[in-house]
Design a protein around this motif. Structure first.
Motif, PDB file in Angstrom:
ATOM      1  N   ALA A  35       0.589  -1.296   0.088  1.00  0.00           N
ATOM      2  CA  ALA A  35       0.095  -0.030  -0.011  1.00  0.00           C
ATOM      3  C   ALA A  35       0.881   1.157   0.000  1.00  0.00           C
ATOM      4  CB  ALA A  35      -1.077   0.031   1.189  1.00  0.00           C
ATOM      5  N   GLN A  36       1.834   1.127   0.753  1.00  0.00           N
ATOM      6  CA  GLN A  36       2.665   2.277   0.862  1.00  0.00           C
ATOM      7  C   GLN A  36       3.643   2.379  -0.438  1.00  0.00           C
ATOM      8  OE1 GLN A  36       5.477   1.419   4.094  1.00  0.00           O
ATOM      9  NE2 GLN A  36       4.076   2.643   5.633  1.00  0.00           N
ATOM     10  N   TYR A  37       3.894   1.250  -0.997  1.00  0.00           N
ATOM     11  CA  TYR A  37       4.897   1.352  -2.385  1.00  0.00           C
ATOM     12  C   TYR A  37       4.025   1.981  -3.376  1.00  0.00           C
ATOM     13  CZ  TYR A  37       7.543  -0.829  -6.277  1.00  0.00           C
ATOM     14  OH  TYR A  37       8.059  -1.036  -7.380  1.00  0.00           O
ATOM     15  N   ASP A  38       2.782   1.639  -3.382  1.00  0.00           N
ATOM     16  CA  ASP A  38       1.726   1.950  -4.492  1.00  0.00           C
ATOM     17  C   ASP A  38       1.519   3.367  -4.255  1.00  0.00           C
ATOM     18  OD1 ASP A  38       1.940  -0.470  -5.701  1.00  0.00           O
ATOM     19  OD2 ASP A  38       0.284  -1.494  -4.822  1.00  0.00           O
ATOM     20  N   ASP A  39       1.675   4.124  -3.389  1.00  0.00           N
ATOM     21  CA  ASP A  39       1.122   5.431  -3.032  1.00  0.00           C
ATOM     22  C   ASP A  39       1.999   6.348  -3.801  1.00  0.00           C
ATOM     23  OD1 ASP A  39       0.091   7.806  -1.975  1.00  0.00           O
ATOM     24  OD2 ASP A  39       0.527   7.179  -0.073  1.00  0.00           O
ATOM     25  N   VAL A  40       1.327   6.675  -5.183  1.00  0.00           N
ATOM     26  CA  VAL A  40       2.131   7.555  -5.930  1.00  0.00           C
ATOM     27  C   VAL A  40       2.316   9.010  -5.443  1.00  0.00           C
ATOM     28  CG1 VAL A  40       2.401   8.426  -8.349  1.00  0.00           C
ATOM     29  CG2 VAL A  40       1.670   6.142  -7.983  1.00  0.00           C
ATOM     30  N   SER A  41       1.244   9.473  -5.070  1.00  0.00           N
ATOM     31  CA  SER A  41       1.131  10.701  -4.459  1.00  0.00           C
ATOM     32  C   SER A  41       2.252  11.019  -3.390  1.00  0.00           C
ATOM     33  CB  SER A  41      -0.196  11.175  -3.907  1.00  0.00           C
ATOM     34  OG  SER A  41      -0.576  10.444  -3.076  1.00  0.00           O
ATOM     35  N   TYR A  42       2.141  10.076  -2.218  1.00  0.00           N
ATOM     36  CA  TYR A  42       3.165  10.336  -1.351  1.00  0.00           C
ATOM     37  C   TYR A  42       4.775  10.034  -1.921  1.00  0.00           C
ATOM     38  CZ  TYR A  42       5.405   8.893   3.126  1.00  0.00           C
ATOM     39  OH  TYR A  42       6.261   8.827   4.234  1.00  0.00           O
ATOM     40  N   ARG A  43       5.218   9.183  -2.856  1.00  0.00           N
ATOM     41  CA  ARG A  43       6.310   9.223  -3.540  1.00  0.00           C
ATOM     42  C   ARG A  43       6.593  10.530  -4.197  1.00  0.00           C
ATOM     43  NH1 ARG A  43       5.782   3.958  -6.542  1.00  0.00           N
ATOM     44  NH2 ARG A  43       4.768   5.379  -7.913  1.00  0.00           N
ATOM     45  N   ARG A  44       5.481  11.042  -5.085  1.00  0.00           N
ATOM     46  CA  ARG A  44       5.894  12.286  -5.735  1.00  0.00           C
ATOM     47  C   ARG A  44       6.244  13.590  -4.750  1.00  0.00           C
ATOM     48  NH1 ARG A  44       1.258  13.279  -8.397  1.00  0.00           N
ATOM     49  NH2 ARG A  44       1.461  11.216  -9.126  1.00  0.00           N
ATOM     50  N   GLU A  45       5.546  13.643  -3.709  1.00  0.00           N
ATOM     51  CA  GLU A  45       5.418  14.741  -2.830  1.00  0.00           C
ATOM     52  C   GLU A  45       6.674  14.565  -2.058  1.00  0.00           C
ATOM     53  OE1 GLU A  45       3.575  17.479  -2.893  1.00  0.00           O
ATOM     54  OE2 GLU A  45       2.765  16.360  -4.793  1.00  0.00           O
ATOM     55  N   SER A  46       7.020  13.555  -1.683  1.00  0.00           N
ATOM     56  CA  SER A  46       8.086  13.284  -0.440  1.00  0.00           C
ATOM     57  C   SER A  46       9.192  12.031  -0.541  1.00  0.00           C
ATOM     58  CB  SER A  46       7.560  13.398   0.954  1.00  0.00           C
ATOM     59  OG  SER A  46       8.542  13.453   1.852  1.00  0.00           O
ATOM     60  N   ASP A  49      11.913  11.246  -0.245  1.00  0.00           N
ATOM     61  CA  ASP A  49      12.744  10.698   1.068  1.00  0.00           C
ATOM     62  C   ASP A  49      12.005   9.966   1.857  1.00  0.00           C
ATOM     63  OD1 ASP A  49      15.156  11.528  -0.322  1.00  0.00           O
ATOM     64  OD2 ASP A  49      15.073  13.402   0.823  1.00  0.00           O
ATOM     65  N   ALA A  50      11.076  10.670   2.532  1.00  0.00           N
ATOM     66  CA  ALA A  50      10.123  10.087   3.658  1.00  0.00           C
ATOM     67  C   ALA A  50       9.498   8.706   3.013  1.00  0.00           C
ATOM     68  CB  ALA A  50       8.958  11.143   3.962  1.00  0.00           C
ATOM     69  N   TYR A  51       9.171   8.721   1.811  1.00  0.00           N
ATOM     70  CA  TYR A  51       8.396   7.615   1.192  1.00  0.00           C
ATOM     71  C   TYR A  51       9.454   6.296   1.336  1.00  0.00           C
ATOM     72  CZ  TYR A  51       7.280   4.651  -2.792  1.00  0.00           C
ATOM     73  OH  TYR A  51       7.017   3.524  -3.672  1.00  0.00           O
ATOM     74  N   HIS A  52      10.843   6.668   0.924  1.00  0.00           N
ATOM     75  CA  HIS A  52      11.657   5.543   0.991  1.00  0.00           C
ATOM     76  C   HIS A  52      12.005   5.001   2.379  1.00  0.00           C
ATOM     77  CE1 HIS A  52      16.016   4.179   0.952  1.00  0.00           C
ATOM     78  NE2 HIS A  52      15.316   3.461  -0.048  1.00  0.00           N
ATOM     79  N   HIS A  53      11.914   6.107   3.325  1.00  0.00           N
ATOM     80  CA  HIS A  53      12.286   5.911   4.600  1.00  0.00           C
ATOM     81  C   HIS A  53      11.282   4.791   5.262  1.00  0.00           C
ATOM     82  CE1 HIS A  53      13.637   6.111   9.013  1.00  0.00           C
ATOM     83  NE2 HIS A  53      12.383   6.483   9.199  1.00  0.00           N
ATOM     84  N   ILE A  75      14.718   6.210  -6.443  1.00  0.00           N
ATOM     85  CA  ILE A  75      15.604   6.901  -7.366  1.00  0.00           C
ATOM     86  C   ILE A  75      14.780   7.276  -8.510  1.00  0.00           C
ATOM     87  CG2 ILE A  75      17.256   6.137  -9.479  1.00  0.00           C
ATOM     88  CD1 ILE A  75      18.466   4.244  -7.427  1.00  0.00           C
ATOM     89  N   ASN A  76      13.616   6.485  -9.211  1.00  0.00           N
ATOM     90  CA  ASN A  76      12.823   6.915  -9.975  1.00  0.00           C
ATOM     91  C   ASN A  76      11.976   8.321  -9.562  1.00  0.00           C
ATOM     92  OD1 ASN A  76      13.712   5.101 -11.547  1.00  0.00           O
ATOM     93  ND2 ASN A  76      11.844   3.750 -10.981  1.00  0.00           N
ATOM     94  N   ALA A  77      11.616   8.370  -8.307  1.00  0.00           N
ATOM     95  CA  ALA A  77      11.030   9.685  -7.679  1.00  0.00           C
ATOM     96  C   ALA A  77      11.815  10.762  -7.632  1.00  0.00           C
ATOM     97  CB  ALA A  77      10.400   9.328  -6.198  1.00  0.00           C
ATOM     98  N   LEU A  78      12.951  10.631  -7.567  1.00  0.00           N
ATOM     99  CA  LEU A  78      14.154  11.858  -7.400  1.00  0.00           C
ATOM    100  C   LEU A  78      14.197  12.280  -8.949  1.00  0.00           C
ATOM    101  CD1 LEU A  78      16.735  10.695  -4.858  1.00  0.00           C
ATOM    102  CD2 LEU A  78      14.858  12.444  -4.689  1.00  0.00           C
ATOM    103  N   ALA A  79      14.183  11.360 -10.039  1.00  0.00           N
ATOM    104  CA  ALA A  79      14.407  11.705 -11.341  1.00  0.00           C
ATOM    105  C   ALA A  79      13.273  12.479 -11.895  1.00  0.00           C
ATOM    106  CB  ALA A  79      14.694  10.387 -12.048  1.00  0.00           C
ATOM    107  N   ASP A  80      12.038  11.969 -11.214  1.00  0.00           N
ATOM    108  CA  ASP A  80      10.871  12.404 -11.842  1.00  0.00           C
ATOM    109  C   ASP A  80      10.720  14.035 -11.027  1.00  0.00           C
ATOM    110  OD1 ASP A  80       9.903  10.162 -13.220  1.00  0.00           O
ATOM    111  OD2 ASP A  80       8.736   9.658 -11.645  1.00  0.00           O
TER     112      ASP A  80
END
Length: 80
Positions: free
Chosen positions: A15-26, A28-32, A64-69
């Motif tokens: 559920a966390q992994y699939d949370d695209v908005s969390y990944r996009r907005e933060s 580092d926190a998403y990864h942590h 890595i993908n989120a940072l590149a985006d």
């Protein structure tokens, strides 16, 4: 490379992994949080070391993908 999503203990992780908005907005926190949740699953015995390594690799690649985006979005629209 992924671990079976049907394993009940992994529902929260995916559920966390699939949370695209969390990944996009933060990114580092998403990864942590992904790594922290995977570590908790490993420590609780829900997954083994190899599964943990797979989840960590997935989290690392998503980060890595989120940072590149984020960089790409900033380059395309610096004022956004």
């Amino acid at each position: 490379m992924s671990i079976d999503r049907s394993i009940p203990e992994l529902e929260a992780w995916y559920a966390q992994y699939d949370d695209v908005s969390y990944r996009r907005e933060s990114p580092d926190a998403y990864h942590h949080e992904l790594v922290r949740t995977a570590e908790a699953l490993r420590d609780d015995g829900a997954i083994d070391w190899d599964d943990w390594l797979q989840l960590k690799a997935m989290a690392d690649q998503a980060h890595i993908n989120a940072l590149a985006d984020a960089v790409r979005a900033h380059v395309e629209d610096p004022d956004a």
